[in-house]
Motif scaffolding. Structure first.
Motif: not given
Length: 167
Positions: A157, A8, A48, A42, A161, A3-4, A164-165, A44-46
């Motif tokens: 997705d 985010l 988003l 958001w 990802n 998680n970044h 974000l990465d 978290s990543r989840e």
């Protein structure tokens, strides 16, 4: 997947025009981009990715066409487009006969449905994409639209990802 939170937070803090530009790079549907943007910040990543899923679920058939307009034909990545080339890496070095079959199957699909064949190509070979194209060609338009919706969600997705990465 790590998680970044900074990535985010940066995405959520972008001004409206910049966020729209970033989201339209992920998916070329203006309605999708607006729907995802409305859900920020958001947590978290989840969250988003959940916003992506909800926005995809709400798209009309016309919105799906907008989303598909941003995708290259399978077997023909957009030249100079790193995303298109990366996502269609499975066609690199493939036999010319397979590419010809993909072209013919794409042409028949496009004639029937009025849009490019869309599949989450990441990690797929040219032969598996050709097989999927042939399997989906008999579908009725409503069934195919729902399959396209699911494929677009998967592609988004992956792109979200990566975004974000990479940050």
């Amino acid at each position: 997947m790590t998680n970044h939170p900074h990535a985010l937070d940066s995405l959520a803090a972008a001004d409206a025009a910049k966020l729209e530009e970033i989201l339209l790079e992920v998916c070329s549907s203006p309605r999708w981009a607006a729907a995802v943007a409305q859900t920020r910040p958001w947590s978290s990543r989840e969250a988003l990715l959940a916003a992506n899923a909800a926005a995809m679920a709400a798209l009309t058939v016309a919105d799906l066409r907008d989303a598909m307009a941003g995708h290259a034909r399978i077997g023909r990545p957009k030249e100079g487009d790193a995303t298109s080339e990366r996502e269609q890496a499975g066609i690199q070095g493939v036999d010319r006969a397979v590419l010809d079959e993909l072209h013919e199957a794409n042409t028949a699909y496009e004639a029937k449905f009025g849009h490019v064949f869309l599949i989450c190509a990441t990690g797929r070979t040219a032969v598996t994409m050709l097989t999927a194209l042939r399997e989906r060609h008999p579908n009725d338009p409503a069934t195919e639209a729902e399959i396209v919706r699911g494929e677009l969600r998967k592609i988004n997705d992956i792109r979200l990802n990566r975004l974000l990465d990479a940050s």
